[in-house]
Motif scaffolding. Structure first.
Motif, PDB file in Angstrom:
ATOM      1  N   VAL A 208      41.911  30.054  34.713  1.00  0.00           N
ATOM      2  CA  VAL A 208      42.321  30.325  36.098  1.00  0.00           C
ATOM      3  C   VAL A 208      42.531  31.818  36.301  1.00  0.00           C
ATOM      4  CG1 VAL A 208      44.140  29.930  37.814  1.00  0.00           C
ATOM      5  CG2 VAL A 208      43.321  28.034  36.403  1.00  0.00           C
ATOM      6  N   MET A 209      43.202  32.470  35.371  1.00  0.00           N
ATOM      7  CA  MET A 209      43.449  33.910  35.470  1.00  0.00           C
ATOM      8  C   MET A 209      42.146  34.698  35.407  1.00  0.00           C
ATOM      9  SD  MET A 209      46.799  33.667  33.021  1.00  0.00           S
ATOM     10  CE  MET A 209      46.736  35.305  32.376  1.00  0.00           C
ATOM     11  N   THR A 210      41.251  34.297  34.525  1.00  0.00           N
ATOM     12  CA  THR A 210      39.974  34.985  34.390  1.00  0.00           C
ATOM     13  C   THR A 210      39.134  34.850  35.657  1.00  0.00           C
ATOM     14  OG1 THR A 210      40.031  34.634  32.004  1.00  0.00           O
ATOM     15  CG2 THR A 210      37.908  35.182  32.964  1.00  0.00           C
ATOM     16  N   ALA A 211      39.089  33.647  36.222  1.00  0.00           N
ATOM     17  CA  ALA A 211      38.332  33.436  37.458  1.00  0.00           C
ATOM     18  C   ALA A 211      38.956  34.215  38.613  1.00  0.00           C
ATOM     19  CB  ALA A 211      38.280  31.945  37.791  1.00  0.00           C
ATOM     20  N   ALA A 212      40.282  34.243  38.681  1.00  0.00           N
ATOM     21  CA  ALA A 212      40.964  34.980  39.746  1.00  0.00           C
ATOM     22  C   ALA A 212      40.702  36.479  39.637  1.00  0.00           C
ATOM     23  CB  ALA A 212      42.459  34.694  39.709  1.00  0.00           C
ATOM     24  N   SER A 213      40.690  36.995  38.417  1.00  0.00           N
ATOM     25  CA  SER A 213      40.430  38.434  38.247  1.00  0.00           C
ATOM     26  C   SER A 213      39.004  38.778  38.660  1.00  0.00           C
ATOM     27  CB  SER A 213      40.710  38.879  36.812  1.00  0.00           C
ATOM     28  OG  SER A 213      39.751  38.373  35.912  1.00  0.00           O
ATOM     29  N   ALA A 214      38.043  37.919  38.330  1.00  0.00           N
ATOM     30  CA  ALA A 214      36.648  38.172  38.720  1.00  0.00           C
ATOM     31  C   ALA A 214      36.501  38.188  40.234  1.00  0.00           C
ATOM     32  CB  ALA A 214      35.733  37.120  38.099  1.00  0.00           C
ATOM     33  N   ALA A 215      37.135  37.240  40.919  1.00  0.00           N
ATOM     34  CA  ALA A 215      37.066  37.185  42.382  1.00  0.00           C
ATOM     35  C   ALA A 215      37.709  38.416  43.004  1.00  0.00           C
ATOM     36  CB  ALA A 215      37.729  35.907  42.887  1.00  0.00           C
ATOM     37  N   MET A 216      38.847  38.835  42.474  1.00  0.00           N
ATOM     38  CA  MET A 216      39.537  40.017  42.992  1.00  0.00           C
ATOM     39  C   MET A 216      38.696  41.270  42.787  1.00  0.00           C
ATOM     40  SD  MET A 216      43.206  41.622  41.827  1.00  0.00           S
ATOM     41  CE  MET A 216      42.545  42.029  40.206  1.00  0.00           C
ATOM     42  N   LEU A 217      38.139  41.431  41.602  1.00  0.00           N
ATOM     43  CA  LEU A 217      37.332  42.618  41.306  1.00  0.00           C
ATOM     44  C   LEU A 217      36.062  42.660  42.149  1.00  0.00           C
ATOM     45  CD1 LEU A 217      37.847  42.714  37.442  1.00  0.00           C
ATOM     46  CD2 LEU A 217      38.775  44.353  39.106  1.00  0.00           C
ATOM     47  N   ASP A 218      35.440  41.500  42.376  1.00  0.00           N
ATOM     48  CA  ASP A 218      34.262  41.451  43.246  1.00  0.00           C
ATOM     49  C   ASP A 218      34.608  41.948  44.647  1.00  0.00           C
ATOM     50  OD1 ASP A 218      32.603  40.435  41.263  1.00  0.00           O
ATOM     51  OD2 ASP A 218      32.702  38.365  41.992  1.00  0.00           O
ATOM     52  N   GLU A 219      35.716  41.481  45.183  1.00  0.00           N
ATOM     53  CA  GLU A 219      36.112  41.883  46.540  1.00  0.00           C
ATOM     54  C   GLU A 219      36.499  43.362  46.591  1.00  0.00           C
ATOM     55  OE1 GLU A 219      36.616  41.022  50.633  1.00  0.00           O
ATOM     56  OE2 GLU A 219      35.484  40.129  48.998  1.00  0.00           O
ATOM     57  N   LEU A 220      37.191  43.846  45.576  1.00  0.00           N
ATOM     58  CA  LEU A 220      37.532  45.271  45.523  1.00  0.00           C
ATOM     59  C   LEU A 220      36.277  46.139  45.488  1.00  0.00           C
ATOM     60  CD1 LEU A 220      40.529  45.249  43.028  1.00  0.00           C
ATOM     61  CD2 LEU A 220      40.620  45.948  45.438  1.00  0.00           C
ATOM     62  N   ALA A 221      35.274  45.713  44.730  1.00  0.00           N
ATOM     63  CA  ALA A 221      34.025  46.478  44.640  1.00  0.00           C
ATOM     64  C   ALA A 221      33.339  46.544  46.000  1.00  0.00           C
ATOM     65  CB  ALA A 221      33.102  45.861  43.593  1.00  0.00           C
ATOM     66  N   ARG A 222      33.294  45.416  46.704  1.00  0.00           N
ATOM     67  CA  ARG A 222      32.673  45.393  48.040  1.00  0.00           C
ATOM     68  C   ARG A 222      33.401  46.315  49.008  1.00  0.00           C
ATOM     69  NH1 ARG A 222      31.370  39.961  46.741  1.00  0.00           N
ATOM     70  NH2 ARG A 222      33.408  39.171  47.314  1.00  0.00           N
ATOM     71  N   LEU A 223      34.715  46.199  49.035  1.00  0.00           N
ATOM     72  CA  LEU A 223      35.489  46.985  49.991  1.00  0.00           C
ATOM     73  C   LEU A 223      35.529  48.467  49.634  1.00  0.00           C
ATOM     74  CD1 LEU A 223      38.430  44.572  50.810  1.00  0.00           C
ATOM     75  CD2 LEU A 223      36.659  45.396  52.365  1.00  0.00           C
ATOM     76  N   ALA A 224      35.543  48.789  48.359  1.00  0.00           N
ATOM     77  CA  ALA A 224      35.547  50.203  47.969  1.00  0.00           C
ATOM     78  C   ALA A 224      34.318  50.911  48.525  1.00  0.00           C
ATOM     79  CB  ALA A 224      35.613  50.341  46.452  1.00  0.00           C
ATOM     80  N   VAL A 225      33.178  50.243  48.471  1.00  0.00           N
ATOM     81  CA  VAL A 225      31.940  50.817  49.007  1.00  0.00           C
ATOM     82  C   VAL A 225      31.959  50.800  50.538  1.00  0.00           C
ATOM     83  CG1 VAL A 225      29.437  50.517  49.141  1.00  0.00           C
ATOM     84  CG2 VAL A 225      30.611  50.275  46.941  1.00  0.00           C
ATOM     85  N   ALA A 226      32.377  49.691  51.125  1.00  0.00           N
ATOM     86  CA  ALA A 226      32.372  49.559  52.583  1.00  0.00           C
ATOM     87  C   ALA A 226      33.311  50.561  53.261  1.00  0.00           C
ATOM     88  CB  ALA A 226      32.760  48.139  52.980  1.00  0.00           C
ATOM     89  N   LEU A 227      34.432  50.873  52.617  1.00  0.00           N
ATOM     90  CA  LEU A 227      35.413  51.784  53.204  1.00  0.00           C
ATOM     91  C   LEU A 227      35.126  53.250  52.886  1.00  0.00           C
ATOM     92  CD1 LEU A 227      38.630  49.709  52.452  1.00  0.00           C
ATOM     93  CD2 LEU A 227      37.601  50.102  54.699  1.00  0.00           C
ATOM     94  N   ARG A 228      34.153  53.509  52.047  1.00  0.00           N
ATOM     95  CA  ARG A 228      33.855  54.884  51.634  1.00  0.00           C
ATOM     96  C   ARG A 228      33.647  55.836  52.819  1.00  0.00           C
ATOM     97  NH1 ARG A 228      30.055  55.017  46.524  1.00  0.00           N
ATOM     98  NH2 ARG A 228      31.891  55.250  45.242  1.00  0.00           N
TER      99      ARG A 228
END
Length: 195
Positions: free
Chosen positions: A165-185
């Motif tokens: 559960v923790m591993t899946a949650a971290s992957a989902a969080m990191l995916d969203e952070l990667a998307r937003l980091a680029v989108a907000l650049r």
């Protein structure tokens, strides 16, 4: 385009804290994700005193060396993961103090949370911290990692051993952070904005 810099900020400064192994685990997850240039930032090492600048942070007129160094470190980041404990049903003073030191450096950057504690898994601290980061124009992601009874996930060498559960949650969080980091650049760098 370069990979976004992800700073994993360990919010607890207490000796014997669990935040360090939790932060080291999420750093390993971020390295494996390959979407970032991850950095570990330990507030215990940063060593900020209780907010001691005479001018409001929005002015960026910093008088102390520790503030200028903290400003440069946060400025460099494109996204954050705050690794936070829950103290007395809320977030701890060290993370709030670190946030209060700066203003513009935080703006238009996504933030994820890895919270930990007992039965509540640090979720009360996380929910209390969301309006604080929003007031700094940060973008908190919905995806988070919440670790209940955190000490049960530490091995004999004090390394965190996550469950699925923790591993899946971290992957989902990191995916969203990667998307937003680029989108907000473009908001962080007006030169990238389209005409």
């Amino acid at each position: 385009m370069s990979k976004p810099v992800l700073q994993i900020v360990i919010g607890s400064t207490r000796p014997g804290r669990v935040g360090l192994p939790v932060g080291e685990w999420i750093l390993d997850e971020a390295v494996a994700h390959k979407g970032f240039e991850p950095e570990l930032v330990d507030l215990a090492e940063v060593g900020l005193p209780l907010f001691d600048e005479p001018h409001h942070p929005r002015l960026r007129r910093y008088e102390h060396r520790h503030t200028r160094e903290w400003s440069a470190a946060v400025d460099r980041a494109d996204a954050f993961v705050f690794v936070i404990p829950e103290y007395n049903h809320g977030f701890n003073a060290a993370i709030k103090n670190a946030l209060d030191y700066l203003h513009q450096e935080w703006q238009h950057k996504p933030v994820g949370f890895v919270s930990y504690g007992g039965v509540a898994a640090g979720t009360r601290a996380l929910q209390m911290l969301k309006p604080v980061v929003a007031s700094l124009k940060m973008v908190p992601v919905v995806e988070a990692v919440n670790i209940p009874f955190v000490r049960t996930f530490l091995d004999d060498e004090q390394r965190l051993r996550p469950n699925e559960v923790m591993t899946a949650a971290s992957a989902a969080m990191l995916d969203e952070l990667a998307r937003l980091a680029v989108a907000l650049r473009p908001l962080r760098d007006p030169d990238l904005a389209e005409d």
